[in-house]
Scaffold this motif. Structure first.
Motif, PDB file in Angstrom:
ATOM      1  N   PHE A 301       9.505 -10.914  12.881  1.00  0.00           N
ATOM      2  CA  PHE A 301      10.193 -12.079  12.326  1.00  0.00           C
ATOM      3  C   PHE A 301       9.190 -13.062  11.719  1.00  0.00           C
ATOM      4  N   ILE A 305       9.904 -10.950   8.086  1.00  0.00           N
ATOM      5  CA  ILE A 305      11.111 -11.665   7.665  1.00  0.00           C
ATOM      6  C   ILE A 305      10.744 -12.981   6.975  1.00  0.00           C
ATOM      7  N   PHE A 410      10.590  -5.901   4.363  1.00  0.00           N
ATOM      8  CA  PHE A 410      11.463  -5.436   5.445  1.00  0.00           C
ATOM      9  C   PHE A 410      10.978  -4.125   6.063  1.00  0.00           C
TER      10      PHE A 410
END
Length: 426
Positions: A301, A305, A410
């Protein structure tokens, strides 16, 4: 700060990074005057920008190998001398000589070769000096210098040109580079264990957070594993978008403001600082935020991300800025786009340092090569888009590149390592 020598040295690299980008911005600003003396147009001026970036890009992987063998201390010292001398030579090519344009192109290309060692050296330094959970912050400082140097350049270079002529801007950068070179040579070391001012407490803290031991000479390079790594290639593709968008601001934003929006030299110099102020502040904040997200939400994350989000945000702001009709509103929105881009700058390099370990210079060199080749395309393509379709199209194309290249993030697993060894004992 007695236990934070690593942060004093990263501040020095922050200054080195600023000097690097003052050098680069010289051509963007002084180039308008250089072009008159050499009787060349904006397309040919774009060739000069591209020549530098191609030299810079093609030497990234060799530069990473060199820094792995010599260490960042010696490599960055030699690099600072190299590009300081070549920066001065840019202003010494006689406009009346036969083939002056091609000599300038050659000088800028060779300058790019020398400057190629800057960021592989910084990332190799970070891999040795900073625990994993501090690398976003450290890279934020390194690339915050990019925004500072680029932001200082327009008013500084404009003032030097007004007072002493455009060649003086290159001589000034050369002298500053040599001064910083001396400070780096006497202050820095390759590893914390070699530095006389590092305390046992700081050394233990650093070693406890290193996923791979970073001492001694680089062993045989696992080229196959590097070039077959999905993570390396996905981050590199994402960094292509970063390079393409960033170099619109570094090479053509000042001419866009001055000629494209029709503002005078003084206003152009001041307003051209806005994207770089945004870059500096967002780069510093983005590095801290990425580390915070890693700590609280995990590495995927906090790096992957978050990196994709910054490119999507950049895309949206480029579309808005390219479509704005009021010149001042366009400048503000585009400055925010530059800030959004640099919000994620540290993530690319933190992943490169974590994955590469003792080979961080090579991994980050490959990463940076992709970004710089994209920047070389930008340097020549942007004036062509602007002349053929208008400046808005140049920003729309950049937005498209950012959108497409966000998706590879991703597929990056920032927890993978090129090799996994037990951390060194304190």
């Amino acid at each position: 700060m007695s236990h934070r020598i690593r942060y004093l040295l990263i501040m020095l690299i922050f200054v080195v990074s600023a000097v690097v980008y003052i050098d680069r911005s010289n051509m963007s600003i002084a180039g308008l005057y250089l072009a008159k003396d050499y009787h060349i147009g904006k397309i040919q001026l774009g060739w000069l920008q591209s020549a530098f970036l191609l030299g810079y890009a093609f030497f990234q992987i060799p530069a990473g190998w060199v820094v792995g063998k010599l260490g960042p201390h010696k490599t960055l010292t030699f690099g600072l001398i190299w590009w300081s001398v070549l920066t001065a030579l840019t202003a010494l090519v006689p406009p009346a000589m036969v083939g002056a344009l091609w000599v300038l192109i050659a000088v800028r290309f060779i300058l790019g070769l020398g400057e190629a060692v800057a960021y592989p050296s910084s990332n190799q330094f970070i891999a040795a000096w900073f625990p994993t959970n501090e690398r976003g912050k450290a890279n934020g400082w390194v690339f915050g210098g990019v925004g500072l140097g680029s932001g200082l350049a327009p008013p500084l270079v404009a003032a030097i040109i007004y007072g002493y002529g455009w060649p003086a801007a290159f001589y000034f950068s050369s002298v500053i580079g040599l001064v910083i070179c001396a400070v780096w040579y006497f202050s820095a070391r390759d590893t914390p264990a070699e530095h006389p001012s590092v305390t046992p407490e700081e050394l233990a803290h650093i070693r406890a957070g290193l996923p791979v031991k970073m001492e001694g000479h680089m062993r045989a390079v696992p080229w196959g594993r590097i070039f077959s790594s999905r993570d390396v290639w996905m981050v590199t593709i994402a960094y292509i978008a970063f390079g393409y968008v960033a170099f619109i601001f570094h090479t053509w934003f000042f001419p866009y403001v001055k000629d494209g929006l029709g503002l005078d030299m003084k206003k152009s110099a001041l307003l051209s600082m806005l994207p770089f102020i945004a870059m500096t502040s967002c780069c510093l904040f983005g590095g801290v935020l990425s580390d915070w997200l890693v700590k609280h939400r995990g590495q995927y994350f906090g790096r992957s991300i978050f990196g994709a989000f910054t490119l999507f945000l950049t895309c949206a702001l480029l579309l808005l800025g390219g479509n704005a009709h009021d010149p001042y509103l366009a400048i503000v929105i585009l400055a925010l786009a530059a800030g959004a881009l640099y919000l994620g700058q540290a993530t690319y390099w933190a992943v490169g340092a974590d994955f590469g370990g003792p080979y961080s210079g090579i991994v980050s060199g490959l990463l940076n090569m992709g970004g710089q080749i994209a920047g070389a395309v930008t340097a020549s393509a942007t004036p062509w888009f602007a002349q053929t379709y208008g400046w808005s199209m140049a920003f729309y194309v950049a937005a498209g590149v950012a959108f497409v290249c966000a998706f590879p993030w991703f597929f990056v697993n920032p927890e993978r390592r090129l090799e996994v060894l037990k951390p060194a004992l304190a």
